[in-house]
Design a protein around this motif. Structure first.
Motif, PDB file in Angstrom:
ATOM      1  N   VAL A  50     -64.060  12.846  45.158  1.00 51.97           N
ATOM      2  CA  VAL A  50     -62.949  12.110  44.546  1.00 51.97           C
ATOM      3  C   VAL A  50     -63.486  10.807  43.952  1.00 51.97           C
ATOM      4  N   VAL A  51     -63.207  10.596  42.667  1.00 47.67           N
ATOM      5  CA  VAL A  51     -63.614   9.378  41.972  1.00 47.67           C
ATOM      6  C   VAL A  51     -62.349   8.650  41.522  1.00 47.67           C
ATOM      7  N   ILE A  52     -62.144   7.448  42.049  1.00 45.27           N
ATOM      8  CA  ILE A  52     -61.004   6.628  41.636  1.00 45.27           C
ATOM      9  C   ILE A  52     -61.410   5.901  40.360  1.00 45.27           C
ATOM     10  N   ARG A  53     -60.732   6.208  39.263  1.00 43.78           N
ATOM     11  CA  ARG A  53     -61.073   5.607  37.972  1.00 43.78           C
ATOM     12  C   ARG A  53     -60.373   4.267  37.771  1.00 43.78           C
ATOM     13  N   LYS A  54     -59.100   4.189  38.142  1.00 50.74           N
ATOM     14  CA  LYS A  54     -58.339   2.981  37.825  1.00 50.74           C
ATOM     15  C   LYS A  54     -57.248   2.776  38.862  1.00 50.74           C
ATOM     16  N   LEU A  55     -57.052   1.517  39.243  1.00 52.73           N
ATOM     17  CA  LEU A  55     -55.929   1.122  40.085  1.00 52.73           C
ATOM     18  C   LEU A  55     -55.224  -0.018  39.375  1.00 52.73           C
ATOM     19  N   ASP A  56     -53.923   0.129  39.119  1.00 50.52           N
ATOM     20  CA  ASP A  56     -53.177  -0.878  38.373  1.00 50.52           C
ATOM     21  C   ASP A  56     -51.966  -1.326  39.189  1.00 50.52           C
ATOM     22  N   THR A  57     -52.021  -2.577  39.680  1.00 48.67           N
ATOM     23  CA  THR A  57     -50.920  -3.159  40.435  1.00 48.67           C
ATOM     24  C   THR A  57     -50.256  -4.217  39.570  1.00 48.67           C
ATOM     25  N   LYS A  58     -48.956  -4.101  39.380  1.00 47.68           N
ATOM     26  CA  LYS A  58     -48.223  -5.109  38.628  1.00 47.68           C
ATOM     27  C   LYS A  58     -48.047  -6.343  39.497  1.00 47.68           C
ATOM     28  N   PHE A  59     -48.097  -7.516  38.877  1.00 53.64           N
ATOM     29  CA  PHE A  59     -48.013  -8.779  39.594  1.00 53.64           C
ATOM     30  C   PHE A  59     -46.746  -8.836  40.451  1.00 53.64           C
ATOM     31  N   GLY A  60     -46.921  -9.146  41.715  1.00 53.87           N
ATOM     32  CA  GLY A  60     -45.793  -9.308  42.625  1.00 53.87           C
ATOM     33  C   GLY A  60     -45.225  -8.012  43.160  1.00 53.87           C
ATOM     34  N   MET A  61     -45.739  -6.877  42.733  1.00 51.98           N
ATOM     35  CA  MET A  61     -45.213  -5.586  43.184  1.00 51.98           C
ATOM     36  C   MET A  61     -46.080  -5.046  44.322  1.00 51.98           C
ATOM     37  N   ARG A  62     -45.518  -4.228  45.127  1.00 54.08           N
ATOM     38  CA  ARG A  62     -46.263  -3.581  46.208  1.00 54.08           C
ATOM     39  C   ARG A  62     -46.431  -2.101  45.918  1.00 54.08           C
ATOM     40  N   LYS A  63     -46.500  -1.775  44.637  1.00 58.17           N
ATOM     41  CA  LYS A  63     -46.776  -0.412  44.193  1.00 58.17           C
ATOM     42  C   LYS A  63     -47.939  -0.443  43.220  1.00 58.17           C
ATOM     43  N   THR A  64     -48.808   0.529  43.351  1.00 60.42           N
ATOM     44  CA  THR A  64     -49.974   0.638  42.492  1.00 60.42           C
ATOM     45  C   THR A  64     -50.016   2.034  41.896  1.00 60.42           C
ATOM     46  N   VAL A  65     -50.287   2.109  40.612  1.00 59.66           N
ATOM     47  CA  VAL A  65     -50.484   3.394  39.951  1.00 59.66           C
ATOM     48  C   VAL A  65     -51.987   3.563  39.746  1.00 59.66           C
ATOM     49  N   GLY A  66     -52.494   4.739  40.076  1.00 58.64           N
ATOM     50  CA  GLY A  66     -53.920   4.991  39.967  1.00 58.64           C
ATOM     51  C   GLY A  66     -54.222   6.302  39.293  1.00 58.64           C
ATOM     52  N   HIS A  67     -55.468   6.393  38.806  1.00 59.59           N
ATOM     53  CA  HIS A  67     -55.973   7.613  38.194  1.00 59.59           C
ATOM     54  C   HIS A  67     -57.244   8.002  38.934  1.00 59.59           C
ATOM     55  N   ALA A  68     -57.343   9.278  39.261  1.00 60.22           N
ATOM     56  CA  ALA A  68     -58.518   9.771  39.975  1.00 60.22           C
ATOM     57  C   ALA A  68     -58.970  11.084  39.365  1.00 60.22           C
ATOM     58  N   LYS A  69     -60.235  11.376  39.556  1.00 61.18           N
ATOM     59  CA  LYS A  69     -60.800  12.653  39.139  1.00 61.18           C
ATOM     60  C   LYS A  69     -61.300  13.344  40.399  1.00 61.18           C
ATOM     61  N   VAL A  70     -60.820  14.552  40.619  1.00 62.38           N
ATOM     62  CA  VAL A  70     -61.160  15.304  41.825  1.00 62.38           C
ATOM     63  C   VAL A  70     -62.016  16.487  41.403  1.00 62.38           C
ATOM     64  N   TYR A  71     -63.265  16.486  41.814  1.00 64.37           N
ATOM     65  CA  TYR A  71     -64.227  17.515  41.410  1.00 64.37           C
ATOM     66  C   TYR A  71     -64.274  18.646  42.417  1.00 64.37           C
ATOM     67  N   ASP A  72     -64.765  19.804  41.963  1.00 67.63           N
ATOM     68  CA  ASP A  72     -64.925  20.959  42.838  1.00 67.63           C
ATOM     69  C   ASP A  72     -65.992  20.689  43.895  1.00 67.63           C
ATOM     70  N   THR A  73     -67.079  20.021  43.494  1.00 67.19           N
ATOM     71  CA  THR A  73     -68.155  19.687  44.429  1.00 67.19           C
ATOM     72  C   THR A  73     -68.653  18.268  44.145  1.00 67.19           C
ATOM     73  N   ALA A  74     -69.331  17.688  45.103  1.00 64.29           N
ATOM     74  CA  ALA A  74     -69.895  16.346  44.914  1.00 64.29           C
ATOM     75  C   ALA A  74     -71.013  16.372  43.867  1.00 64.29           C
ATOM     76  N   ASP A  75     -71.741  17.478  43.773  1.00 66.33           N
ATOM     77  CA  ASP A  75     -72.796  17.587  42.765  1.00 66.33           C
ATOM     78  C   ASP A  75     -72.223  17.532  41.353  1.00 66.33           C
TER      79      ASP A  75
END
Length: 103
Positions: A50-75
């Motif tokens: 699992v590679v976390i590409r982006k985490l975006d938290t809006k100022f003052g909010m306690r919610k974060t939207v993120g983008h991840a890439k989930v691969y079949d294998t670590a290789d």
């Protein structure tokens, strides 16, 4: 930390799934590694896949939207992802440490 998957898109050419997620948290924005570990556990994958590409938290909010890439294998992740993304997600860090110790 509660994680909700907003969308999943298969990418068979790169042997991965692109995942958009939203998480609610009580305190400061969680670290990239703790989000990666939680998302990997939720998807029944190893953390190195699992590679976390982006985490975006809006100022003052306690919610974060993120983008991840989930691969079949670590290789596959090591083959496709750029070095700085592997470093940020600590993928292959153990292998590099072992190689440095052997040299």
């Amino acid at each position: 930390m509660d994680i909700e998957i907003l969308s999943e898109e298969e990418n068979p050419m790169l042997h991965r799934t692109d995942v958009k997620f939203e998480m609610a948290h009580e305190e400061a924005t969680p670290s990239r590694l703790s989000v990666r570990d939680s998302l990997a556990a939720m998807l029944n994958k190893d953390a190195d896949e699992v590679v976390i590409r982006k985490l975006d938290t809006k100022f003052g909010m306690r919610k974060t939207v993120g983008h991840a890439k989930v691969y079949d294998t670590a290789d596959r992740a090591r083959d496709v992802e750029q070095d700085h993304m592997l470093d940020r997600n600590k993928i292959g860090a153990d292998d590099a440490g072992e190689e440095a110790e052997e040299a």
